[in-house]
Design a protein around this motif. Structure first.
Motif, PDB file in Angstrom:
ATOM      1  N   ILE A  76      13.614   5.340   4.815  1.00 40.12           N
ATOM      2  CA  ILE A  76      14.183   4.698   5.994  1.00 40.12           C
ATOM      3  C   ILE A  76      13.123   4.736   7.086  1.00 40.12           C
ATOM      4  CG2 ILE A  76      15.934   4.881   7.810  1.00 40.12           C
ATOM      5  CD1 ILE A  76      17.829   6.108   5.823  1.00 40.12           C
ATOM      6  N   ASP A  77      12.928   3.604   7.769  1.00 34.45           N
ATOM      7  CA  ASP A  77      12.021   3.571   8.915  1.00 34.45           C
ATOM      8  C   ASP A  77      12.832   3.714  10.194  1.00 34.45           C
ATOM      9  OD1 ASP A  77       9.899   3.206   7.270  1.00 34.45           O
ATOM     10  OD2 ASP A  77       9.598   1.086   7.735  1.00 34.45           O
ATOM     11  N   TYR A  78      12.522   4.739  10.964  1.00 33.04           N
ATOM     12  CA  TYR A  78      13.154   4.916  12.275  1.00 33.04           C
ATOM     13  C   TYR A  78      12.166   4.507  13.349  1.00 33.04           C
ATOM     14  CZ  TYR A  78      16.536   7.917   9.820  1.00 33.04           C
ATOM     15  OH  TYR A  78      17.486   8.409   8.977  1.00 33.04           O
ATOM     16  N   LYS A 124       0.831  -1.216   0.000  1.00 32.28           N
ATOM     17  CA  LYS A 124       0.000   0.000   0.000  1.00 32.28           C
ATOM     18  C   LYS A 124       0.858   1.255   0.000  1.00 32.28           C
ATOM     19  CE  LYS A 124      -4.407  -1.109   1.974  1.00 32.28           C
ATOM     20  NZ  LYS A 124      -4.746  -1.801   3.197  1.00 32.28           N
ATOM     21  N   GLU A 125       1.954   1.214   0.766  1.00 27.89           N
ATOM     22  CA  GLU A 125       2.852   2.372   0.793  1.00 27.89           C
ATOM     23  C   GLU A 125       3.336   2.699  -0.606  1.00 27.89           C
ATOM     24  OE1 GLU A 125       6.211   2.181   3.367  1.00 27.89           O
ATOM     25  OE2 GLU A 125       5.041   2.398   5.194  1.00 27.89           O
ATOM     26  N   LEU A 126       3.685   1.655  -1.342  1.00 22.87           N
ATOM     27  CA  LEU A 126       4.236   1.878  -2.689  1.00 22.87           C
ATOM     28  C   LEU A 126       3.228   2.518  -3.641  1.00 22.87           C
ATOM     29  CD1 LEU A 126       6.482  -1.162  -3.628  1.00 22.87           C
ATOM     30  CD2 LEU A 126       7.158   1.189  -3.226  1.00 22.87           C
ATOM     31  N   ALA A 138       9.734  -3.186  -2.432  1.00 20.70           N
ATOM     32  CA  ALA A 138      10.677  -2.075  -2.408  1.00 20.70           C
ATOM     33  C   ALA A 138      10.368  -1.286  -1.154  1.00 20.70           C
ATOM     34  CB  ALA A 138      10.501  -1.191  -3.634  1.00 20.70           C
ATOM     35  N   HIS A 139      11.336  -0.624  -0.615  1.00 12.95           N
ATOM     36  CA  HIS A 139      11.089   0.278   0.502  1.00 12.95           C
ATOM     37  C   HIS A 139      11.818   1.572   0.211  1.00 12.95           C
ATOM     38  CE1 HIS A 139      11.450   1.755   4.744  1.00 12.95           C
ATOM     39  NE2 HIS A 139      10.153   1.642   4.553  1.00 12.95           N
ATOM     40  N   LEU A 140      11.044   2.585  -0.176  1.00 10.69           N
ATOM     41  CA  LEU A 140      11.654   3.804  -0.717  1.00 10.69           C
ATOM     42  C   LEU A 140      11.861   4.854   0.368  1.00 10.69           C
ATOM     43  CD1 LEU A 140       9.687   3.902  -4.071  1.00 10.69           C
ATOM     44  CD2 LEU A 140      11.937   2.933  -3.612  1.00 10.69           C
ATOM     45  N   PRO A 165       5.000   1.898  16.190  1.00 10.82           N
ATOM     46  CA  PRO A 165       5.230   3.316  15.897  1.00 10.82           C
ATOM     47  C   PRO A 165       6.617   3.539  15.292  1.00 10.82           C
ATOM     48  CG  PRO A 165       5.239   2.917  18.272  1.00 10.82           C
ATOM     49  CD  PRO A 165       4.792   1.647  17.629  1.00 10.82           C
ATOM     50  N   HIS A 166       6.669   4.223  14.196  1.00 14.01           N
ATOM     51  CA  HIS A 166       7.944   4.565  13.565  1.00 14.01           C
ATOM     52  C   HIS A 166       7.731   5.705  12.599  1.00 14.01           C
ATOM     53  CE1 HIS A 166       6.365   1.982  10.276  1.00 14.01           C
ATOM     54  NE2 HIS A 166       7.123   2.732   9.493  1.00 14.01           N
ATOM     55  N   LEU A 167       8.832   6.344  12.234  1.00 16.76           N
ATOM     56  CA  LEU A 167       8.775   7.381  11.216  1.00 16.76           C
ATOM     57  C   LEU A 167       9.296   6.800   9.908  1.00 16.76           C
ATOM     58  CD1 LEU A 167       8.615  10.351  10.147  1.00 16.76           C
ATOM     59  CD2 LEU A 167      10.987  10.576  10.879  1.00 16.76           C
ATOM     60  N   HIS A 168       8.493   6.885   8.874  1.00 20.36           N
ATOM     61  CA  HIS A 168       8.992   6.547   7.545  1.00 20.36           C
ATOM     62  C   HIS A 168       9.488   7.851   6.938  1.00 20.36           C
ATOM     63  CE1 HIS A 168       9.026   4.717   3.437  1.00 20.36           C
ATOM     64  NE2 HIS A 168       8.816   5.987   3.115  1.00 20.36           N
ATOM     65  N   PHE A 169      10.778   7.891   6.623  1.00 18.52           N
ATOM     66  CA  PHE A 169      11.402   9.098   6.104  1.00 18.52           C
ATOM     67  C   PHE A 169      11.833   8.869   4.665  1.00 18.52           C
ATOM     68  CE2 PHE A 169      15.475  11.657   5.818  1.00 18.52           C
ATOM     69  CZ  PHE A 169      14.858  12.882   5.690  1.00 18.52           C
TER      70      PHE A 169
HETATM   71 ZN   LIG Z   1       8.589   2.715   5.657  1.00 18.65          ZN
END
Ligand SMILES: [Zn+2]
Length: 405
Positions: free
Chosen positions: A248-250, A54-56, A244-246, A325-329
């Motif tokens: 960085i997940d923090y 879904k993110e993609l 794919a992961h476009l 919980p994380h930040l996708h940057f």
């Molecule tokens: Zn992500």
């Protein structure tokens, strides 16, 4: 019509007289769900996707082209690129449609540049190729190890690189595969292996970050860990499909402050499907950063607001169906997703890395592969500018099955 596309079309007509492929441009007003509806495809196709897929979907950009292949007027396959390397394939099956990400078919052409220094390597490379890319790239990779300032007139630079082509148009940056840089007649060789450059003995060249003199910073002050790194394309051996992961997940606690990675203007602040609550900031030089899955936004900010580096823009959360919980940057240059790690200031790595074992063997194989090519190119007196090699490295190998039939 470009010859390669024409060839493809002829191939299509020869082998399946009823197939017709047509290109379209994604309209800025079109949402993915709207697109499905327009073509009579069930919305479940989207809702049944997992989080990553879904993110993609959010990476589909306005103005980009996609194609629909019809058979006797009925949609057979739809291909929508989501990145430089992957596209969403929506394919008709017995009952309705199925979707998955597959590699974008492209041609990989090997090319050569060979010049002699007259004024300075960056200037000369620019004069020869009309782009700053090669000079900047060489400087970024080698300036820590090679004394460019000692170069003399007549020293040589040879670059072997690959360029991807799609529908006869170059796309994505050229990739320098191997190079020779002479400094006062002393040769320095560099070889690309798994995204990093090594000399012929396996010593790694430490890249500098000349792309980014301004400096981007991590979007979170105290991160717990990076839970997922950037990948353009990765094959999932259990799910049997590409992902794919476009970005960085923090990983961070819910409510942790998210800060602007560099100064810029907010160009998006709202909900974005699989990315949940998103802020996008536009910076200098065509760079944009994206901060996803926020629990809430910082107050008093809106589209058009200027934020300085380090300004709190929102708080970590799980919006948009993310797991913990994380930040996708995300970081984009001219609309193209780039690994943010390349732009974020880091402490210097002082340890010299040297290859051993199987990786070293792989490198030696590369060295042996390029040795005759260097020899042959060196033997020529004249400059060579972007000369194509005769062999295409992957001609039509990567076309999806339905086009091959
Ligand atoms: Zn992500």
């Amino acid at each position: 019509m470009p010859i390669k596309s024409l060839l493809l079309l002829i191939l299509l007509m020869l082998f399946s007289p009823n197939l017709l492929a047509k290109e379209y441009k994604w309209s800025s007003k079109l949402t993915f769900l709207g697109f499905l509806k327009k073509h009579g495809i069930s919305q479940k196709l989207y809702y049944n996707m997992d989080r990553e897929d879904k993110e993609l979907i959010q990476e589909i950009k306005a103005g980009q082209s996609y194609s629909i292949i019809r058979k006797k007027g009925k949609i057979k396959t739809i291909n929508i690129p989501v990145s430089d390397e992957l596209m969403l394939e929506i394919r008709r099956v017995k009952k309705g449609f199925k979707a998955k990400y597959i590699p974008i078919p492209y041609q990989l052409i090997e090319k050569t540049i060979s010049i002699r220094i007259k004024k300075g390597f960056k200037k000369d490379l620019y004069n020869a190729t009309k782009t700053h890319y090669y000079g900047k790239e060489l400087e970024a990779v080698y300036s820590k190890s090679i004394p460019f300032h000692k170069m003399r007139k007549g020293d040589r630079i040879i670059i072997f690189y690959t360029q991807k082509y799609r529908h006869n148009k170059a796309y994505s940056s050229p990739q320098i595969e191997a190079c020779l840089i002479e400094v006062n007649k002393k040769p320095f060789y560099g070889f690309l292996l798994d995204d990093k450059y090594y000399d012929s003995t396996g010593k790694q060249y430490q890249r500098t970050f000349v792309y980014n003199k301004a400096g981007f910073i991590r979007p979170i002050r105290n991160i717990k860990r990076i839970s997922s790194g950037f990948t353009q394309r990765r094959y999932h051996p259990i799910l049997h499909r590409y992902r794919a992961h476009l970005g960085i997940d923090y990983a961070a606690r819910r409510g942790t402050k998210i800060i602007a990675s560099a100064g810029g203007r907010i160009v998006y602040r709202g909900w974005k499907g699989g990315y949940g609550r998103v802020i996008e900031i536009k910076h200098k030089n065509g760079i944009k950063t994206l901060y996803a899955h926020q629990s809430r936004f910082a107050r008093k900010l809106h589209i058009g607001s200027w934020v300085s580096q380090g300004r709190v823009i929102g708080y970590v959360g799980t919006s948009g169906r993310s797991t913990g919980p994380h930040l996708h940057f995300g970081l984009y240059k001219n609309g193209r997703a780039i690994n943010p790690a390349r732009y974020i200031r880091k402490r210097k790595v002082l340890r010299q890395i040297k290859l051993r074992g199987t990786k070293y063997k792989k490198l030696r194989k590369l060295v042996r592969h390029y040795r005759p090519q260097f020899k042959e190119t060196k033997a020529r007196k004249r400059s060579i500018i972007k000369k194509e090699s005769q062999r295409c490295l992957n001609c039509y190998k990567k076309l999806p099955k339905q086009l091959k039939k």
